[in-house]
Design a protein around this motif. Structure first.
Motif, mmCIF file in Angstrom:
data_model
loop_
_atom_site.group_PDB
_atom_site.id
_atom_site.type_symbol
_atom_site.label_atom_id
_atom_site.label_comp_id
_atom_site.label_asym_id
_atom_site.label_seq_id
_atom_site.Cartn_x
_atom_site.Cartn_y
_atom_site.Cartn_z
ATOM 1 N N ILE A 90 61.456 51.652 25.956
ATOM 2 C CA ILE A 90 61.227 53.094 25.812
ATOM 3 C C ILE A 90 59.861 53.481 26.358
ATOM 4 C CG2 ILE A 90 60.975 54.996 24.162
ATOM 5 C CD1 ILE A 90 62.912 53.431 22.308
ATOM 6 N N GLU A 91 58.822 52.749 25.966
ATOM 7 C CA GLU A 91 57.469 53.111 26.408
ATOM 8 C C GLU A 91 57.287 52.926 27.912
ATOM 9 O OE1 GLU A 91 55.643 54.846 24.745
ATOM 10 O OE2 GLU A 91 56.404 54.534 22.729
ATOM 11 N N MET A 92 57.918 51.899 28.473
ATOM 12 C CA MET A 92 57.853 51.731 29.924
ATOM 13 C C MET A 92 58.555 52.895 30.612
ATOM 14 S SD MET A 92 57.029 50.284 32.694
ATOM 15 C CE MET A 92 56.233 48.770 32.197
ATOM 16 N N GLY A 93 59.700 53.302 30.077
ATOM 17 C CA GLY A 93 60.425 54.440 30.636
ATOM 18 C C GLY A 93 59.618 55.723 30.564
ATOM 19 N N ARG A 94 58.930 55.935 29.450
ATOM 20 C CA ARG A 94 58.130 57.153 29.276
ATOM 21 C C ARG A 94 56.952 57.196 30.262
ATOM 22 N NH1 ARG A 94 55.343 57.626 24.396
ATOM 23 N NH2 ARG A 94 55.193 59.869 24.718
ATOM 24 N N ILE A 95 56.250 56.089 30.414
ATOM 25 C CA ILE A 95 55.059 56.106 31.275
ATOM 26 C C ILE A 95 55.435 56.178 32.754
ATOM 27 C CG2 ILE A 95 54.778 53.580 31.451
ATOM 28 C CD1 ILE A 95 51.938 56.177 31.146
ATOM 29 N N VAL A 96 56.535 55.538 33.141
ATOM 30 C CA VAL A 96 56.941 55.526 34.552
ATOM 31 C C VAL A 96 57.529 56.873 34.976
ATOM 32 C CG1 VAL A 96 58.602 54.530 36.187
ATOM 33 C CG2 VAL A 96 57.263 53.030 34.706
ATOM 34 N N THR A 97 58.331 57.490 34.093
ATOM 35 C CA THR A 97 59.018 58.738 34.473
ATOM 36 C C THR A 97 58.248 59.991 34.087
ATOM 37 O OG1 THR A 97 60.234 58.920 32.368
ATOM 38 C CG2 THR A 97 61.246 57.602 34.133
ATOM 39 N N ASP A 113 67.675 68.817 18.584
ATOM 40 C CA ASP A 113 67.204 69.994 19.314
ATOM 41 C C ASP A 113 66.287 69.579 20.474
ATOM 42 O OD1 ASP A 113 67.044 72.679 19.931
ATOM 43 O OD2 ASP A 113 65.328 73.052 18.624
ATOM 44 N N LYS A 114 66.773 68.636 21.286
ATOM 45 C CA LYS A 114 66.029 68.189 22.467
ATOM 46 C C LYS A 114 66.890 68.411 23.705
ATOM 47 C CE LYS A 114 63.613 64.500 19.926
ATOM 48 N NZ LYS A 114 62.268 65.057 19.837
ATOM 49 N N ARG A 115 66.226 68.641 24.844
ATOM 50 C CA ARG A 115 66.950 68.920 26.086
ATOM 51 C C ARG A 115 66.925 67.779 27.078
ATOM 52 N NH1 ARG A 115 65.540 75.117 27.952
ATOM 53 N NH2 ARG A 115 66.460 76.191 26.152
ATOM 54 N N ASP A 116 65.967 66.885 26.951
ATOM 55 C CA ASP A 116 65.790 65.831 27.949
ATOM 56 C C ASP A 116 66.319 64.487 27.466
ATOM 57 O OD1 ASP A 116 64.533 67.742 29.494
ATOM 58 O OD2 ASP A 116 62.514 67.154 28.841
ATOM 59 N N VAL A 117 66.753 63.676 28.427
ATOM 60 C CA VAL A 117 67.261 62.331 28.123
ATOM 61 C C VAL A 117 66.539 61.321 29.004
ATOM 62 C CG1 VAL A 117 69.261 60.779 28.248
ATOM 63 C CG2 VAL A 117 69.548 63.101 27.386
ATOM 64 N N LEU A 118 66.166 60.202 28.403
ATOM 65 C CA LEU A 118 65.600 59.066 29.131
ATOM 66 C C LEU A 118 66.556 57.892 28.974
ATOM 67 C CD1 LEU A 118 63.289 57.405 30.505
ATOM 68 C CD2 LEU A 118 62.340 57.071 28.200
ATOM 69 N N ILE A 119 67.011 57.327 30.095
ATOM 70 C CA ILE A 119 67.867 56.134 30.042
ATOM 71 C C ILE A 119 67.015 54.910 30.324
ATOM 72 C CG2 ILE A 119 69.883 54.952 30.959
ATOM 73 C CD1 ILE A 119 71.022 57.544 31.874
ATOM 74 N N VAL A 120 67.091 53.915 29.442
ATOM 75 C CA VAL A 120 66.356 52.665 29.636
ATOM 76 C C VAL A 120 67.295 51.480 29.411
ATOM 77 C CG1 VAL A 120 64.151 53.696 28.933
ATOM 78 C CG2 VAL A 120 65.574 52.559 27.223
ATOM 79 N N MET A 174 75.357 66.388 32.469
ATOM 80 C CA MET A 174 75.328 66.865 31.081
ATOM 81 C C MET A 174 73.987 67.505 30.753
ATOM 82 S SD MET A 174 74.067 66.022 27.830
ATOM 83 C CE MET A 174 73.847 64.247 27.657
ATOM 84 N N CYS A 175 72.893 66.863 31.157
ATOM 85 C CA CYS A 175 71.551 67.401 30.866
ATOM 86 C C CYS A 175 71.335 68.753 31.549
ATOM 87 C CB CYS A 175 70.470 66.422 31.328
ATOM 88 S SG CYS A 175 70.342 64.939 30.330
ATOM 89 N N SER A 176 71.760 68.860 32.804
ATOM 90 C CA SER A 176 71.557 70.118 33.529
ATOM 91 C C SER A 176 72.355 71.250 32.890
ATOM 92 C CB SER A 176 71.945 69.955 34.998
ATOM 93 O OG SER A 176 73.323 69.698 35.135
ATOM 94 N N GLU A 177 73.538 70.944 32.358
ATOM 95 C CA GLU A 177 74.343 71.963 31.685
ATOM 96 C C GLU A 177 73.678 72.441 30.394
ATOM 97 O OE1 GLU A 177 78.139 70.088 31.238
ATOM 98 O OE2 GLU A 177 78.787 70.597 33.286
ATOM 99 N N ARG A 178 72.807 71.618 29.846
ATOM 100 C CA ARG A 178 72.078 71.989 28.626
ATOM 101 C C ARG A 178 70.668 72.504 28.952
ATOM 102 N NH1 ARG A 178 74.331 70.243 23.860
ATOM 103 N NH2 ARG A 178 72.297 70.420 22.852
ATOM 104 N N GLY A 179 70.375 72.670 30.237
ATOM 105 C CA GLY A 179 69.070 73.186 30.635
ATOM 106 C C GLY A 179 67.958 72.162 30.550
ATOM 107 N N GLY A 180 68.331 70.880 30.594
ATOM 108 C CA GLY A 180 67.321 69.831 30.473
ATOM 109 C C GLY A 180 67.272 68.926 31.684
ATOM 110 N N ASN A 181 66.535 67.820 31.553
ATOM 111 C CA ASN A 181 66.343 66.880 32.662
ATOM 112 C C ASN A 181 66.717 65.466 32.243
ATOM 113 O OD1 ASN A 181 65.024 68.723 34.617
ATOM 114 N ND2 ASN A 181 63.444 68.819 33.047
ATOM 115 N N LEU A 182 67.185 64.712 33.213
ATOM 116 C CA LEU A 182 67.419 63.285 33.003
ATOM 117 C C LEU A 182 66.257 62.510 33.600
ATOM 118 C CD1 LEU A 182 69.212 60.830 32.234
ATOM 119 C CD2 LEU A 182 69.966 60.850 34.616
ATOM 120 N N TYR A 183 65.749 61.547 32.851
ATOM 121 C CA TYR A 183 64.699 60.648 33.345
ATOM 122 C C TYR A 183 65.268 59.233 33.380
ATOM 123 C CZ TYR A 183 61.512 64.520 32.382
ATOM 124 O OH TYR A 183 60.885 65.747 32.377
ATOM 125 N N ALA A 184 65.120 58.573 34.519
ATOM 126 C CA ALA A 184 65.623 57.202 34.654
ATOM 127 C C ALA A 184 64.743 56.454 35.644
ATOM 128 C CB ALA A 184 67.076 57.218 35.128
#
Length: 351
Positions: free
Chosen positions: A121-128, A260-267, A283-293
């Motif tokens: 999770i932390e690697m995904g957060r710092i990289v994206t 109540d979150k809009r963004d998703v991070l896949i790790v 799915m994220c774009s339909e909810r007004g959010g972003n995908l991070y991968a």
């Protein structure tokens, strides 16, 4: 003081499954080196703990030398040594735990034990650059939907039997696909040629998923339909991916609504799959959010993710005494006190 913190450097060891990795990272997330080596078995075979541990023993010290040389640091430059405490396979985990204890005493450096899942999770957060997303953690050994709340990464949904990566890997064995670079990657490539969708069980139970029944069903289907030329291996791989990933998108979206979150991070290793990323992105774009991968440099097990997460904890006063530097096959994501996230939230409120 801030500059001193940024200059802090950690060496991290990851060896919970079939990859042994050593990484050197600074506290601001700069990855100075991140070499790894994968134990690859013949097609149709999985990897066993003893043989995997022997592979790790053979490669760990050359990787340490390579990591230090590439990063242009010496043991004296390191602030701490970090290793994967768990979860994972017992014998491979033991290799990193023993090496980190020996080097700690030789180099007079403190140890930090790290949770493998939290490190992803932390690697995904710092990289994206993802700040506070819902996290889908998908790998050969784990499948969890996670979100941070009050000091810990809380698990909102997970597999109740086998992990999604394990399901894909085991079906790759049925088709005797190559394990190089990974069975899941090769299923993904074969699936791109699939044309016919075959109905498979779809098992979502509230926020949780189940994959073992799907695996049994598609194994039996493959034996029958391939023999009678009713479908191709590509059709089966395509159908399996679509079904499994649709289940993952469903429980992730449910967690997003709940938190109540809009963004998703896949790790995790399966997070490299481009089809899963595309389905989740829609799915994220339909909810007004972003995908991070991320790509395979960071979503697949690596030493840098252990070094970075351990360094976050170390910078906030956490160390692991030598006598407590154990390893364990079971170590829940929500057992970890993510003290650095608490400080992060406090700083945001102050600003």
């Amino acid at each position: 003081m801030a500059e001193e913190m940024k200059r802090m450097i950690a060496l991290g060891f990851e060896g919970s499954a079939n990859k042994i990795g050593v990484g050197v990272v600074t506290l601001d997330g700069t990855i100075l080196s991140n070499p790894r080596h994968t134990y690859i078995t013949p097609p149709g075979q999985g990897f066993l703990p003893r043989e995997t541990a022997q592979h790790h023993l053979q490669h760990v010290l050359p990787l340490v030398k390579e990591a230090l040389k590439t990063a242009r640091v010496t043991p004296d430059d390191l602030d701490c040594l970090c290793y994967t405490k768990g979860p994972g396979m017992g014998a491979p985990l033991q290799v990193a735990a023993i090496v980190v204890r020996v080097l700690s005493q030789l180099w007079k450096k403190p140890i930090v034990a790290v949770n493998h899942c939290v490190a992803h999770i932390e690697m995904g957060r710092i990289v994206t650059g993802a700040i506070d997303p819902v996290v889908l953690y998908v790998s050969g050994g784990n499948t969890q939907v996670i979100a941070y709340s009050e000091g810990k990464y809380r698990i909102f949904g997970e597999t109740i039997d086998i992990a999604v990566g394990n399901c894909l890997d085991r079906f790759a064995r049925v088709l005797t696909l190559s394990n190089d670079p990974s069975p899941g990657y090769n299923i993904e490539q074969v699936a791109k040629k699939g044309e016919k969708f075959i109905d498979l069980p779809y098992v979502v139970k509230g926020m949780d998923v189940s994959f073992s029944g799907i695996l049994s069903f598609i194994e039996a289907t493959a034996e029958e339909k391939l023999k009678n030329n009713e479908c191709t291996p590509a059709d089966l791989c395509y159908s399996l991916q679509e079904t499994l990933f649709a289940m993952l998108v469903e429980i992730t979206e449910r967690a997003m609504a709940h938190c109540d979150k809009r963004d998703v991070l896949i790790v995790g290793g399966v997070g490299c799959n481009e089809q899963l990323q595309e389905m989740m992105r829609i799915m994220c774009s339909e909810r007004g959010g972003n995908l991070y991968a991320t790509d395979d440099r960071y979503c697949i097990d690596n030493g840098a993710m252990i070094a970075y997460t351990g360094l976050l904890a170390f910078a906030h006063g956490t160390t692991t005494p030598l006598e407590e530097s154990i390893f364990t096959q079971r170590f829940r994501t929500d057992e970890v006190h993510a003290i650095w996230r608490e400080k992060e939230a406090t700083e945001k409120k102050a600003n």
